[in-house]
Design an enzyme around this catalytic site. Structure first.
Site, mmCIF file in Angstrom:
data_model
loop_
_atom_site.group_PDB
_atom_site.id
_atom_site.type_symbol
_atom_site.label_atom_id
_atom_site.label_comp_id
_atom_site.label_asym_id
_atom_site.label_seq_id
_atom_site.Cartn_x
_atom_site.Cartn_y
_atom_site.Cartn_z
ATOM 1 N N GLU A 258 -0.901 -2.906 6.116
ATOM 2 C CA GLU A 258 -1.949 -2.754 5.105
ATOM 3 C C GLU A 258 -3.261 -2.248 5.699
ATOM 4 O O GLU A 258 -3.779 -2.783 6.682
ATOM 5 C CB GLU A 258 -2.183 -4.099 4.400
ATOM 6 N N THR A 302 -2.167 1.848 -2.260
ATOM 7 C CA THR A 302 -0.892 1.352 -1.733
ATOM 8 C C THR A 302 0.283 1.847 -2.558
ATOM 9 O O THR A 302 1.331 2.214 -2.012
ATOM 10 C CB THR A 302 -0.896 -0.189 -1.694
ATOM 11 N N HIS A 418 -6.511 -6.610 4.409
ATOM 12 C CA HIS A 418 -6.935 -5.961 3.170
ATOM 13 C C HIS A 418 -8.407 -6.263 2.918
ATOM 14 O O HIS A 418 -8.882 -7.364 3.200
ATOM 15 C CB HIS A 418 -6.084 -6.465 1.993
ATOM 16 N N ASP A 477 -0.771 2.376 5.339
ATOM 17 C CA ASP A 477 -0.649 2.950 3.997
ATOM 18 C C ASP A 477 -1.855 3.784 3.580
ATOM 19 O O ASP A 477 -1.713 4.794 2.896
ATOM 20 C CB ASP A 477 -0.374 1.860 2.947
ATOM 21 N N HIS A 478 -3.049 3.390 4.002
ATOM 22 C CA HIS A 478 -4.259 4.156 3.657
ATOM 23 C C HIS A 478 -5.411 3.678 4.529
ATOM 24 O O HIS A 478 -5.248 2.779 5.362
ATOM 25 C CB HIS A 478 -4.601 4.029 2.167
#
Length: 697
Positions: A258, A302, A418, A477-478
């Site tokens: 994440e 996500t 996150h 993911d980003h």
């Protein structure tokens, strides 16, 4: 002057004009202080200043149709609603550097769980200035500084105001089109529309575009596949014999890291590695690691990353494809493709199944199992904003992994790293950075925690033998830190400046594939999340020449090294395009004067990016895979899948193929999973929760 002031305070038209002026000036002030719209030159600055006026005049004018006191109340309500819309976008923009779309509003119910604390953390006291004009007007009315005017406003006056608003907007749009031709028909970037036409006009435009997209699906037919198939045919790649099929028949673990960015690999704080486990994995002799790999997500974040990895289709330019298309569209996704090759497929996520509409999208993709939060022990100390803490999540997943018939395809989605990167003191074992940006400084701390969790998980895989019989694929993911934190980023990267080029490079995320016997090393090929599925299938020896994939095998010598971003920008091996700026990808230097040859190359690469994005959107918006027959593939029937816990556990226990880890060893491996998670210090509690659904019970 006194006469004008008197009319402002004693007539309805005066109150109306005062409200318009206050809202107009407030909106412009918010544009300048809360957003980075990139206005350049006198024309763009003037458009930014004037663009709130037309919409404000038009909407507020409807209050004039009401009589007496109602007129004042309606105007205040309209002001409050528009101010709330402005406020919401200010908060949203701070984290995502983007604006709220109709699709995002529609999907809010699918992503709203656990977002409260995150949204609150994004707010700043000055954001409340978005309501400043409402407060001023209410105070003036409450203290009777403004007298209620009960005289009706003549309809022709109101209609004249509406006509004036339309005229102002027409001039605004014409000027904008002159400065930015085809603004509404070709723009990829929401910033442009808001900069030229305003935030409120944008939401109307976006609503129209969303409805047009819905009509595309209704009108689509098999003929629409022709251009899609042309794209697929023209982008076929050859097999890399050194890697093709080298992992055939192996299990696959897809580990979702994440918000994990590439710069964290080998990054140190005060001489300490932030992620020692991932660093070792990245440099392992049997790991192929890509150091020019980029995330390509848009608003779906996500969910966009998952969509690309599972389908090799981009997320949508607005909203989330998993939310808008995940329930009803036809897909030919990784879980179904591998399931029909004999794989058991399972997704693991320690949050509610409805988040990003996973409980429906996963059925459309063909996942046999989806282990969401209902499968895991519930304890307040076990959770952070977006679900189970990673150490607990991965440990508690072992009880299900050991029961999966092999070979299996298992995706595990971590969440602790996150935004806003909170971590309780008992789990914080790494120092924060000291940039002075509270949003950024906790990032390395949660990343280190994630790294520790991965170490525990890999240790378990090695002890049980799964490590040597599996492909282990990890990816970020980003981004974790948005460009709105450029001052802190400069400190983290030890840079004096943070240019548009630097921001583009900052979108790199790790992509690592480990498998026994494959030749590892750091691969410098340029690629992105859209290319993951073809790359994985090639390693597994699964032919995908007939699949409608937008990406291509990163290990093929024919792979086009052009990374498309959803806003139309791109990074290629030679050039990087960010807005209207072109940079040398190798050096980062801006190219101010392009040669004829460079212009031709940029034009061709830009066209390729547009075709790639448009082709993907055609497939999703038109639901075109419903018209495509993939050889040797059976269309997924969503009704075949149920993620109800009782049914899934029963299915796990009744599926006896003799290939699961539990069946092969004849005993559970759960106790072999070791974690230092302080929440699980009570061994008896941990043991009971971990084995409660074991097939041995």
């Amino acid at each position: 002057m006194k006469s004008i002031a008197s009319k402002l305070y004693t007539t309805r038209i005066g109150f109306f004009l005062l409200a318009v002026i206050l809202f107009w000036f407030k909106t412009y002030a918010m544009y300048k202080t809360k957003f980075s719209l990139g206005e350049k030159g006198l024309v763009q600055e003037l458009l930014l200043f004037f663009n709130p006026l037309a919409f404000t005049l038009f909407i507020f004018a409807f209050a004039l149709f009401a009589k007496g006191k109602k007129s004042y109340i309606i105007l205040l309500i309209l002001d409050f609603v528009l101010s709330t819309w402005l406020f919401s976008n200010i908060v949203y923009y701070r984290e995502f550097s983007d604006f709220i779309t109709v699709s995002i509003m529609k999907s809010f119910s699918s992503v709203s769980n656990n977002m409260g604390s995150s949204a609150f953390a994004l707010m700043k006291p000055t954001d409340l200035l978005a309501y400043a004009d409402v407060v001023v007007l209410v105070v003036l009315l409450a203290f009777k500084k403004i007298k209620l005017d009960k005289k009706p406003v003549k309809k022709r006056v109101t209609l004249s105001i509406l006509a004036l608003a339309v005229l102002i907007f027409t001039v605004n749009l014409s000027t904008a089109e002159a400065d930015r031709p085809q603004l509404l028909s070709r723009t990829f970037d929401r910033n442009y529309i808001i900069k030229y036409l305003g935030l409120n006009v944008y939401v109307v435009y976006d609503g129209i575009k969303t409805e047009q997209t819905n009509l595309v699906k209704a009108k689509a037919d098999s003929n629409d596949l022709n251009s899609v198939l042309d794209y697929v045919k023209s982008n076929q790649t050859s097999k890399n014999v050194e890697y093709y099929g080298k992992a055939q028949g192996k299990n696959v673990f897809v580990i979702h890291l994440e918000s994990f960015q590439q710069f964290l690999i080998d990054y140190k704080v005060d001489g300490q590695e932030v992620t020692p486990t991932l660093n070792k994995f990245y440099h392992d002799s049997n790991t192929v690691s890509f150091d020019n790999f980029f995330h390509q997500v848009a608003q779906g974040k996500t969910s966009d990353a998952e969509t690309m990895l599972e389908t090799s289709l981009f997320g949508l330019p607005q909203g989330s494809a998993m939310v808008t298309a995940g329930t009803d569209n036809t897909f030919q996704a990784a879980p179904a493709l591998l399931n029909q090759k004999g794989y058991t497929t399972a997704a693991f996520h320690g949050d509610v199944g409805t988040f990003w509409n996973r409980n429906n999208a996963y059925k459309s993709w063909g996942y046999d199992y989806f282990f969401d939060s209902s499968y895991y022990p519930s304890n307040e100390s076990y959770e952070l904003n977006y679900g189970l803490k990673d150490k607990i999540f991965l440990k508690e997943s072992a009880q299900y992994i050991e029961q999966l018939p092999q070979p299996f395809y298992a995706k595990l989605i971590t969440v602790t790293n996150h935004y806003p990167y909170p971590l309780d003191s008992q789990n914080a074992s790494f120092p924060k950075t000291t940039t002075g940006d509270s949003t950024v400084d906790g990032y390395v701390q949660t990343a280190h925690y994630l790294d520790q969790a991965i170490n525990e998980f890999l240790t378990y895989l090695k002890q049980t033998g799964l490590y040597d019989n599996s492909v282990i694929m990890m990816y970020g993911d980003h981004y974790g830190i948005s460009s709105n934190h450029s001052d802190a980023i400069k400190q983290l990267l030890n840079k004096n400046d943070f240019t548009k080029y630097d921001d583009a490079m900052f979108q790199k995320v790790p992509f690592m594939i480990h498998a026994p016997g494959i030749k590892g090393g750091v691969n410098h090929t340029y690629g992105g999340e859209i290319d993951v599925l073809p790359t994985l299938l090639s390693l597994l020896g699964v032919d995908h020449s007939n699949n409608i994939f937008i990406g291509s095998d990163l290990l093929s010598e024919d792979h086009k090294q052009i990374v498309s971003f959803r806003n139309g920008d791109f990074v290629a091996k030679d050039f990087t395009k960010v807005g209207s700026k072109i940079f040398n990808t190798s050096t980062g230097e801006e190219i101010l004067e392009l040669t004829t040859e460079q212009q031709a190359t940029i034009k061709a690469e830009t066209k390729y990016v547009q075709i790639q994005l448009d082709t993907s959107d055609q497939v999703i918006n038109g639901d075109l895979l419903r018209f495509y027959t993939l050889p040797d593939f059976k269309t997924v029937n969503k009704s075949d899948y149920s993620y109800v816990k009782s049914k899934a556990i029963k299915k796990l226990k009744s599926t006896k193929k003799g290939t699961s880890l539990l069946e092969k060893l004849g005993k559970s491996t759960v106790d072999e999973y070791k974690t230092d998670a302080p929440e699980l210090n009570d061994t008896s509690d941990s043991s009971s929760s971990s084995t409660s659904t074991s097939a041995n019970n």
